[in-house]
Enzyme design. Sequence first.
Site, short mmCIF file in Angstrom:
data_model
loop_
_atom_site.label_atom_id
_atom_site.label_comp_id
_atom_site.label_asym_id
_atom_site.label_seq_id
_atom_site.Cartn_x
_atom_site.Cartn_y
_atom_site.Cartn_z
N ASN A 623 41.87 44.70 35.27
CA ASN A 623 41.48 44.68 36.68
C ASN A 623 41.02 43.26 37.04
O ASN A 623 39.92 42.85 36.70
CB ASN A 623 40.35 45.69 36.93
CG ASN A 623 39.96 45.77 38.40
OD1 ASN A 623 40.15 44.81 39.16
ND2 ASN A 623 39.42 46.91 38.79
N GLY A 694 38.63 42.73 24.18
CA GLY A 694 37.26 42.64 24.68
C GLY A 694 37.05 41.24 25.18
O GLY A 694 37.52 40.28 24.58
N GLU A 697 31.94 38.81 27.08
CA GLU A 697 30.96 37.79 26.72
C GLU A 697 31.52 36.38 26.74
O GLU A 697 30.75 35.42 26.70
CB GLU A 697 30.38 38.12 25.34
CG GLU A 697 29.50 39.35 25.41
CD GLU A 697 29.07 39.84 24.05
OE1 GLU A 697 27.87 39.93 23.81
OE2 GLU A 697 29.95 40.14 23.22
#
Lengths: 732, 203
Positions: A623, A694, A697
Amino acid sequence: MSASVVGRAVSRVEGVAKVTGAARYAADTEVTGVTHAVLVKSTIARGRVTGIDTAKATAAPGVLGVFTHQNMPRLTVPGPQTMFLKGFLPVQDGEIRYSGQPVAIVVAGTLEQARYAATLVKPAYDAETPQVSLAANMDLAYLPEPHPMSGPPVYTRGDVAAGLESADVKVAAEYSTPLQHHNAMEPTAMVAAWDGDRLTVHASTQGVGDLQRSLMAAFGLPGESVRVVCPYLGGGFGGKALSWPEPILVAAVARQVRRPVKLVLTRADSYTASGHRAETRHSLQVGATRDGRLTAIDHTLTQQVSRTDELMFNNPGQTRVIYACPNVRTTQRAVRLDLPIANFTRSPEASGGHALESALDELAYALNMDPVELRLRNWSATNQETGHPHGSNHLRECYRRGAQRFGWARRDPRPGSMRDRDGLIGWGMATAAHASGGVPGAGADLVIKEDGTARIRSATQDVGTGTYTVMTQIGADVLGLPLRGVEFALGDSAFPRSVVAAASTTVPSVGEAVVRAATQGRDRLIALAVADSKSPLHGLDPKRVAARDGHLFDTERPSRRIAHREVMRRHGKPIEVVVSPAAFTPRRFSVGAYFAEVHVDPGIGRIRLRRVVGVFDPGRVINPKTARSQVIGGAIWCVGIALTEHTLVDPYLGRVLTPNLSGYLLPVNADVPDIEVDFIDRPDPSSPALGARGFGEVPSTGLTAAIGNAVYHATGVRVRDLPITPEKVIKS
Amino acid sequence: MSSDEIGAESTATRRTVLRAGVAAAAAAPIAAGQDTAAADTEPAGTQTGPARVPLKVNGRLHEPELEPRVTLLDALRERIGLTGTKKGCDRGECGACTVLVDGRRIKSCLTLAVMQQGREITTVEGLAHGERLHPVQAAFIGNDALQCGFCTPGQVMSAIGCIEEGHAGSDAEIKEWMSGNLCRCSCYPNIVAAVRQAARELR
């Protein structure tokens, strides 16, 4: 036929709930008969409680109980497998390990009554002189035992001494980063309610499952007796990733007063209750050949740990992994201080990366080489620590695209060479990098209802990262349903087990589980459709059938199709799927490049960040809208770390001197410049989650160094001690 | 942050607090931190303890039972059940508790509920008409001006104030006049975009 819902800039599915006030956070939970708890905290940092006078507090209006270590029920300290890492429970003995440690809990009918009565509790102490300064206690540094959460205390490849010896150019420097607090806008909150032996806790947590298990351990209860609920979380950033003592203490006192009890930590409490990014000091030696190839990196990182744990959360992963360098040593040392335990803070690898990326800028100047070129020369296709190829790595393209968007080619590298009418301009850059995954996977369950819509659940969390939205997108994509046809539910320990929403791990773990559950559900739907003699797809090879826009269709003749709703209506009962957690999610690195422009007023040393360009490679972007917000947020965290944030601790008393949002300076809207974000957006073929890695971070790494490097470029002053405040610029 | 903003907001607030502080002290001397002994020395005829306090919130009259020391924020959240307004710091530093009182944005943690009797209080729950969102709410969703959503009610209320005050003329002005509302997820550029868009629509 519409495009896939994955990759689309979809607005947050829970947006309406959040802008109307309908979203219920932990402190918003309505529980009949709820009472209020307030903590009394230690004013000394080391020593013992010799006595507590609770008489006046107990007699105060509305007070239902005053609990100290003398009358608290005995509780079992949960083990680290429940993410309870503190090592002890407060209010169980008289020992004081840090200033701000809870020494009593007051419960009263109203918040005002509890708050007032708490002021009447008078502890007496036998105080010892605390050690709280990292700088003053560097001689106490030691190598802790290896722990999976810390990364290796010592890592070596090649021969670092020989590598430094063979270098044409060497840089040696010391860097430091301050104690930093998460400061989620939502203070940690919980409401504990018992029904016989069954306990329900509404708590602000990044890990409903871990917190449930810590409560089970503390009270010796089976899983079915403890439920932790948290559908909305007001930010966490790691501060709510561990299982902390407060929910256990509140549950214990709720049982004593036989009423539900609510505790909302004050902002001041949050500076000692929820961990912090430990203060760090880095000693770096970097060597390179004349043409800029790294020959050795020696990185020693020293960080604070507490009296009751020795976990190190500032693992310098980037130094080991990213750059092609044959001789590398990283050393992580700890110094025990009388401070609360540290923990994960948004991008734990950021401080190591800051030191490395600052040193590389110094090396670029020593080599008289462009810092982008230096990094390009040392790019590595493999993970240098494991020797395995990265799933994918488009870092070189991040540098090139970022440099182009920024206009880097126009940079005059000489410090102080670029100016405008009011002062000095500096341009700096750095690599952003962070690990993700590498933890156990998540479970999920799926129901395709008779109306053809689906509900997917997992005991994960939406920290504000967009979990609700991207999991809905992933589920809809695989099931071939429109977004509104899928509901994703999270934040309940009764849902299938998941991992803590931290460490950039939600997409690779929960995303993988959603893909798996939705794939099984879709395949069962297809099996029904091809088996049904009245279905237009009857008799087809299931492999020929695909799902999109709420329909199953023949891929060779797309007009031959049937709606999910129709298949389910004829089936007459829901399809149910449960997937158990994968043993492991792959550990990957996501990367990016930051470019920053600062403006420095040479008279007063004021630094203003003027613009930022960040280009990232997170694999496939599920997204772009929420991913971009994640980058903006990470970048602004770097602004705080680089320029304003710093928790000050009194060196004698061991007390936090800045336990509020006027003394601790978070960036505000007016501090933030234009932030231009771009993604390479190419799927990682090794990803179990539709090509995504992922990523969360990564954006809060690197920019701190880019800002520091820009300040050097503007002024010729290298501030190696964060935050870079005006007096440090002027003093040099 | 501009000194204008701090000045304008804090002078008014301080004055109001002082005025009300006198009234509250006269009404019930049990403010937090004071010793209970003070209760023995109260002037004769003053009422202590809770009383019904009429508060008009989102057009509806509520009469929660309140002690004078209860802030407007705690009255809304703990007594009236309107939990949309958030407590981030309880000392006026974060802006999560921003509400409108007679159309003006204030931090509800810095005012006592008893001081707001007879005023029109608007919270985030009072903005939408059924399914139809206020333009500021819609712009926040469209521009992804929220992440965790905890500061959002305060940001939305503050944005409405910012626009009505005429402080949304440029991005620089929006940034300045929205700097009393902290966002740790750090959505600031998206918040500016949302306020800019909503200001255009509301003009």
